[in-house]
Write an enzyme that holds these catalytic residues in place. Structure first.
Site, PDB file in Angstrom:
ATOM      1  N   GLY A 249       0.811  -1.207   0.000  1.00  0.00           N
ATOM      2  CA  GLY A 249       0.000   0.000   0.000  1.00  0.00           C
ATOM      3  C   GLY A 249       0.841   1.253   0.000  1.00  0.00           C
ATOM      4  N   PHE A 251       1.896   4.693   1.812  1.00  0.00           N
ATOM      5  CA  PHE A 251       1.879   5.200   3.180  1.00  0.00           C
ATOM      6  C   PHE A 251       1.215   6.567   3.305  1.00  0.00           C
ATOM      7  CE2 PHE A 251       6.630   5.697   2.095  1.00  0.00           C
ATOM      8  CZ  PHE A 251       6.480   6.942   1.503  1.00  0.00           C
ATOM      9  N   HIS A 269      12.917  12.758   4.424  1.00  0.00           N
ATOM     10  CA  HIS A 269      13.806  13.681   3.698  1.00  0.00           C
ATOM     11  C   HIS A 269      13.556  13.658   2.189  1.00  0.00           C
ATOM     12  CE1 HIS A 269      17.532  11.040   2.441  1.00  0.00           C
ATOM     13  NE2 HIS A 269      16.400  10.435   2.150  1.00  0.00           N
TER      14      HIS A 269
END
Length: 360
Positions: A249, A251, A269
């Site tokens: 999936g 996130f 980052h």
């Protein structure tokens, strides 16, 4: 695991080394200093050729002549000698008359060394990577990532389309995870957690390491469906698959809601502030009230001194439009997402551990 020095000792040693390097640079006329700095590209390209052509592997068994190496690799004998001679000048090889041998610095360029950095060198030295760095002026002028200007697609789309470079990239990321792990394990205790969720954990190497450090914990890996088969194999080889649950999936949409510790290594980052806020808000929404969030990231220190985070920050700007952040920027970003920064744990590597919990 070999004993690691305390963070304060390692950072003091780094400070001394940086000071010595700075003094050395100031001892030469400024134009010579500039020439030496810009010639770093040539040094990096030499290292890339040694790794790419298999020179390091050919020398892994012991000293050989350039002619012998060329015969094994199918390369031009004279050009091979010139490459080996230059590599010796950079400290990667040792030259004794007409024979060359790997030094301790050159040995990590072999493919099967325990501390191999070959995949990292192949990723950074690859023309597909270097060509994007050539557009740093455009990135600074526009504030925008430049991968699409070079490759016609974003960096993430390039990795989906170019399986050869994706394999190099993923192997390099796995190697860097392994390189950081001993310093992370020395700085953070994973044993109190019952279920560790690795969000965007790639091939699962970090999750395998965390479960090895916390034998009583279960693990959950959330990743794209395409990466799960390789992750399953790695976790099986590590002997922890029976304690793992793999979920496919995005996130940005959801994270598992049953974790005690949510870990993201160099995920935030990759994102600009609004993207990072969206991800962290999703994590905050789905994580239990008593859970913890652990971000493994480089944290930009104050002041004008040299630091790897400042270089990596430009890499993020160029390739994906992300950024490295200061401690204050992390605190503000987490607060906007409904999370409270609890502490930042430094390590002796380039990684710091940014820990947070749901705000009251």
């Amino acid at each position: 695991m070999s004993r690691l020095p305390p963070v304060r000792v390692a950072r003091a040693a780094t400070s001394v080394r940086t000071t010595v390097q700075g003094l050395t640079r100031r001892m030469v006329p400024p134009p010579i200093g500039v020439l030496e700095m810009v010639s770093g590209l040539i040094e990096a390209s030499t290292m890339y050729a040694v790794a790419k052509l298999g020179v390091a592997d050919a020398l892994a068994g012991g000293p050989r002549t350039a002619a012998d190496v060329a015969a094994e690799l199918g390369t031009h004998p004279d050009a091979t000698f010139r490459l080996l001679r230059a590599a010796a000048g950079h400290g990667l090889l040792r030259q004794d008359d007409d024979r060359f041998a790997l030094t301790s610095l050159g040995r990590p360029l072999t493919s099967d060394a325990p501390d191999s950095m070959r995949a990292v060198v192949l990723m950074i030295g690859d023309p597909r990577y270097q060509s994007v760095w050539g557009r740093l002026p455009e990135a600074v002028a526009t504030g925008s990532a430049q991968a699409e200007a070079v490759h016609g697609v974003s960096m993430w789309e390039l990795l989906e389309r170019d399986q050869d470079y994706a394999a190099t990239f993923n192997e390099a990321m796995s190697r860097l995870t392994a390189l950081d792990w001993p310093t992370v394990e020395a700085a953070y205790d994973f044993t109190p957690f019952r279920r560790i969720v690795d969000v965007g954990g790639g091939h699962g190497r970090l999750l395998a390491s965390m479960l090895g450090a916390a034998p009583g914990a279960e693990g959950v890996l959330l990743e794209l469906d395409a990466l799960l088969p390789a992750a399953e194999e790695l976790l099986r080889e590590a002997g922890v698959l029976s304690r793992c649950r793999l979920e496919g999936g995005l996130f940005f949409d959801r994270v598992p809601d049953d974790g005690d510790l949510y870990v993201m290594r160099r995920v935030v980052h990759d994102l600009d502030d609004e993207q990072a806020l969206a991800l962290l808000t999703t994590v905050r929404r789905d994580m239990p009230a008593g859970a913890r969030l652990l971000l493994m990231e480089s944290v930009v220190p104050p002041g004008g001194g040299p630091d790897f985070a400042k270089t990596l920050d430009l890499d993020m700007l160029l390739f994906v439009g992300g950024r490295e952040r200061t401690a204050q920027e992390y605190a503000a970003l987490l607060d906007r997402a409904g999370l409270t920064l609890t502490r930042i744990v430094p390590t002796i590597s380039t990684i710091s551990l940014v820990e947070a919990r749901p705000a009251a």
